[in-house]
Design a protein around this motif. Structure first.
Motif, PDB file in Angstrom:
ATOM      1  N   MET A 210     -10.432   2.823  -0.196  1.00  0.00           N
ATOM      2  CA  MET A 210      -8.715   2.586   1.290  1.00  0.00           C
ATOM      3  C   MET A 210      -8.469   3.948   2.023  1.00  0.00           C
ATOM      4  O   MET A 210      -7.107   4.383   1.402  1.00  0.00           O
ATOM      5  CB  MET A 210      -7.370   1.928   1.108  1.00  0.00           C
ATOM      6  CG  MET A 210      -7.573   1.581   1.786  1.00  0.00           C
ATOM      7  SD  MET A 210      -5.808   0.350   1.624  1.00  0.00           S
ATOM      8  CE  MET A 210      -4.881   0.163   3.170  1.00  0.00           C
TER       9      MET A 210
ATOM     10  N   HIS B  41      -8.774  -0.633  -3.544  1.00  0.00           N
ATOM     11  CA  HIS B  41      -8.211   0.176  -3.321  1.00  0.00           C
ATOM     12  C   HIS B  41      -8.442   1.662  -3.201  1.00  0.00           C
ATOM     13  O   HIS B  41      -7.973   2.201  -2.382  1.00  0.00           O
ATOM     14  CB  HIS B  41      -7.044  -0.119  -4.528  1.00  0.00           C
ATOM     15  CG  HIS B  41      -6.313   1.635  -5.052  1.00  0.00           C
ATOM     16  ND1 HIS B  41      -5.337   1.855  -4.243  1.00  0.00           N
ATOM     17  CD2 HIS B  41      -5.943   1.485  -6.108  1.00  0.00           C
ATOM     18  CE1 HIS B  41      -4.417   2.860  -5.018  1.00  0.00           C
ATOM     19  NE2 HIS B  41      -5.222   3.205  -5.044  1.00  0.00           N
TER      20      HIS B  41
ATOM     21  N   GLU C 115      -1.441   3.752  -3.931  1.00  0.00           N
ATOM     22  CA  GLU C 115      -0.744   2.086  -4.373  1.00  0.00           C
ATOM     23  C   GLU C 115      -2.121   0.957  -4.566  1.00  0.00           C
ATOM     24  O   GLU C 115      -2.627   0.498  -4.005  1.00  0.00           O
ATOM     25  CB  GLU C 115       0.456   1.205  -3.833  1.00  0.00           C
ATOM     26  CG  GLU C 115       0.905  -0.294  -4.692  1.00  0.00           C
ATOM     27  CD  GLU C 115       1.906   1.203  -5.536  1.00  0.00           C
ATOM     28  OE1 GLU C 115       3.208   1.605  -4.991  1.00  0.00           O
ATOM     29  OE2 GLU C 115       1.875  -0.193  -7.010  1.00  0.00           O
ATOM     30  N   TYR C 116      -2.021   0.400  -5.876  1.00  0.00           N
ATOM     31  CA  TYR C 116      -3.451   0.237  -6.380  1.00  0.00           C
ATOM     32  C   TYR C 116      -2.781  -1.485  -5.054  1.00  0.00           C
ATOM     33  O   TYR C 116      -1.888  -2.238  -5.912  1.00  0.00           O
ATOM     34  CB  TYR C 116      -3.469  -0.520  -7.626  1.00  0.00           C
ATOM     35  CG  TYR C 116      -4.193  -1.512  -7.789  1.00  0.00           C
ATOM     36  CD1 TYR C 116      -5.689  -1.270  -8.365  1.00  0.00           C
ATOM     37  CD2 TYR C 116      -4.208  -2.645  -8.556  1.00  0.00           C
ATOM     38  CE1 TYR C 116      -7.003  -1.762  -7.941  1.00  0.00           C
ATOM     39  CE2 TYR C 116      -5.590  -3.114  -8.626  1.00  0.00           C
ATOM     40  CZ  TYR C 116      -6.455  -3.152  -8.652  1.00  0.00           C
ATOM     41  OH  TYR C 116      -7.605  -3.458  -8.714  1.00  0.00           O
ATOM     42  N   CYS C 117      -4.066  -2.277  -4.995  1.00  0.00           N
ATOM     43  CA  CYS C 117      -3.900  -2.874  -3.825  1.00  0.00           C
ATOM     44  C   CYS C 117      -5.237  -3.857  -4.338  1.00  0.00           C
ATOM     45  O   CYS C 117      -5.245  -4.757  -2.379  1.00  0.00           O
ATOM     46  CB  CYS C 117      -3.654  -2.364  -2.244  1.00  0.00           C
ATOM     47  SG  CYS C 117      -4.737  -1.171  -1.886  1.00  0.00           S
TER      48      CYS C 117
ATOM     49  N   HIS D   6       0.492  -1.408  -0.042  1.00  0.00           N
ATOM     50  CA  HIS D   6      -0.109   0.062   0.247  1.00  0.00           C
ATOM     51  C   HIS D   6       0.778   1.191  -0.175  1.00  0.00           C
ATOM     52  O   HIS D   6       2.560   0.998  -0.244  1.00  0.00           O
ATOM     53  CB  HIS D   6      -1.029  -0.126   1.124  1.00  0.00           C
ATOM     54  CG  HIS D   6      -1.642  -1.404   1.544  1.00  0.00           C
ATOM     55  ND1 HIS D   6      -2.980  -1.182   0.563  1.00  0.00           N
ATOM     56  CD2 HIS D   6      -1.290  -2.013   2.271  1.00  0.00           C
ATOM     57  CE1 HIS D   6      -3.134  -2.261   1.414  1.00  0.00           C
ATOM     58  NE2 HIS D   6      -2.969  -3.315   2.340  1.00  0.00           N
TER      59      HIS D   6
ATOM     60  N   CYS E  67      -4.674   5.664  -0.156  1.00  0.00           N
ATOM     61  CA  CYS E  67      -3.923   5.004  -0.319  1.00  0.00           C
ATOM     62  C   CYS E  67      -3.684   4.710  -1.870  1.00  0.00           C
ATOM     63  O   CYS E  67      -4.183   5.551  -2.892  1.00  0.00           O
ATOM     64  CB  CYS E  67      -3.986   3.515  -0.207  1.00  0.00           C
ATOM     65  SG  CYS E  67      -3.431   1.873  -0.786  1.00  0.00           S
TER      66      CYS E  67
HETATM   67 CU1  CUA Z   1      -4.165   0.316   0.094  1.00  0.00          CU
HETATM   68 CU2  CUA Z   1      -4.406   0.967  -2.690  1.00  0.00          CU
END
Ligand code: CUA
Length: 334
Positions: free
Chosen positions: A189, A186, A180-182, A143, A178
């Motif tokens: 987040m 995502h 960062e693609y998670c 993340h 967030c």
């Molecule tokens: Cu955690 Cu995107």
């Protein structure tokens, strides 16, 4: 007018205007050059257009011109590099006496633990005008903890700590993303950074039943049996942890490491990998037996341990034997 149509997020940390100043400088430089190139392209296209009876003639280059357009950009680029490096190192170096907050990321939420013991989810309450250091890890994937108003963003990785810090300058509520693609949620987040006046913050942080993180850590330390080997009297089978945080530690393989948060974490999860010199590889791994929150508590506890061995810069069996009071686990040799 700019308030109704802001070109960038609010500046709410000491770092914000530094990042913005560099960014504006880059925009002005690149904008000026782009404008200059476009203008010259159009001007030359008109000036040297094809006309009947006129033939282009070949000309040699110009040393003076070439040196000028090489040396001037060199100085501009070096200025950008030095300026960027100064801002970067400032951003990457948390001040020593920062307030510490632990962050655990997971799909798809932010779990926050304050050193004072407060816990929250998708919210982070901090005081205005103080340095705050975030010690972050992830339970699953990568993340990224991003606060645009503070101009800070740092990846949050599973299996290790990453750190970022800020010094908020204005009370208010700011976005947390967030970055960062998670996974599928995502984009959800997100959270809030609540910057409070110091008095308000003290009231908020003291209304907390569970006590400081280090106290929970001390309990966990005893429950897991850590305290039977890691004893403060140098008689234990494991290194004495008093005052170890931040010190350099001699390893069995001859290397030296600084006992920072990442090293302490690694010793809990993978005790064999960078073992302290003079100790047997008898410590079991606690991988899977402790949660990330418990590791944070343990790290906070070890960091809270004072130095009762004044002058002991390194933690090694050899060093403790020199002081004449260390023997492994009871089998006293006369
Ligand atoms: Cu955690 Cu995107």
């Amino acid at each position: 007018m700019l308030n109704n149509f802001p070109l960038w997020p609010e500046q709410a940390s000491t770092l914000a205007h530094r990042v913005d100043a560099l960014y504006i400088f880059l925009l002005v430089i690149t904008g000026t050059m782009a404008l200059l190139v476009c203008t010259l392209v159009i001007f030359f296209a008109a000036r040297f257009r094809h006309r009947p009876g006129v033939r282009a003639e070949q000309i040699e280059g110009s040393d003076a011109l070439e040196i000028t357009w090489s040396v001037i950009p060199l100085f501009i680029f070096m200025a950008i590099f030095v300026w960027g490096a100064v801002v970067y190192f400032r951003e990457r170096t948390p001040p020593a006496d920062s307030t510490e907050v632990y962050v655990v990321a997971k799909q798809w939420m932010w779990k926050v633990e304050h050193a004072e013991g407060q816990r929250e989810i998708n919210e982070l309450h901090v005081p205005v005008g103080r340095d705050v250091k975030l010690i972050m890890t992830s339970q699953d994937v990568i993340h990224s903890f991003y606060i645009p108003a503070f101009r800070i963003k740092q990846d949050v990785l599973p299996g290790r700590y990453t750190v970022e810090w800020f010094h908020a300058t204005k009370p208010g509520v700011y976005h947390l993303f967030c970055a960062e693609y998670c996974g599928t949620q995502h984009s959800g987040m997100v959270g809030s950074i609540v910057v409070m006046e110091p008095a308000q913050y003290e009231a908020w942080v003291s209304g907390n039943p569970s006590g400081p993180l280090s106290v929970s850590g001390e309990k966990t330390f005893a429950e897991l049996g850590c305290s039977t080997c890691h004893r403060p009297d140098m008689q234990g089978r494991g290194p004495n942890l008093q005052g170890v945080y931040g010190k350099s530690v001699q390893l069995e393989d001859g290397r030296t490491v600084t006992a920072d948060e990442n090293y302490l974490r690694e010793c809990i999860l993978d005790p064999g990998s960078r073992r302290v010199k003079g100790y047997q590889p008898i410590m079991p791994t606690f991988q899977g037996l402790v949660t990330d929150e418990q590791i944070n508590e343990l790290v906070a506890y070890i960091k809270s341990l004072g130095d009762n061995q004044s002058g002991a810069k390194t933690t090694t069996r050899a060093a403790s034997q020199l002081s004449g009071n260390a023997q492994p686990s009871g089998n006293q040799v006369q």
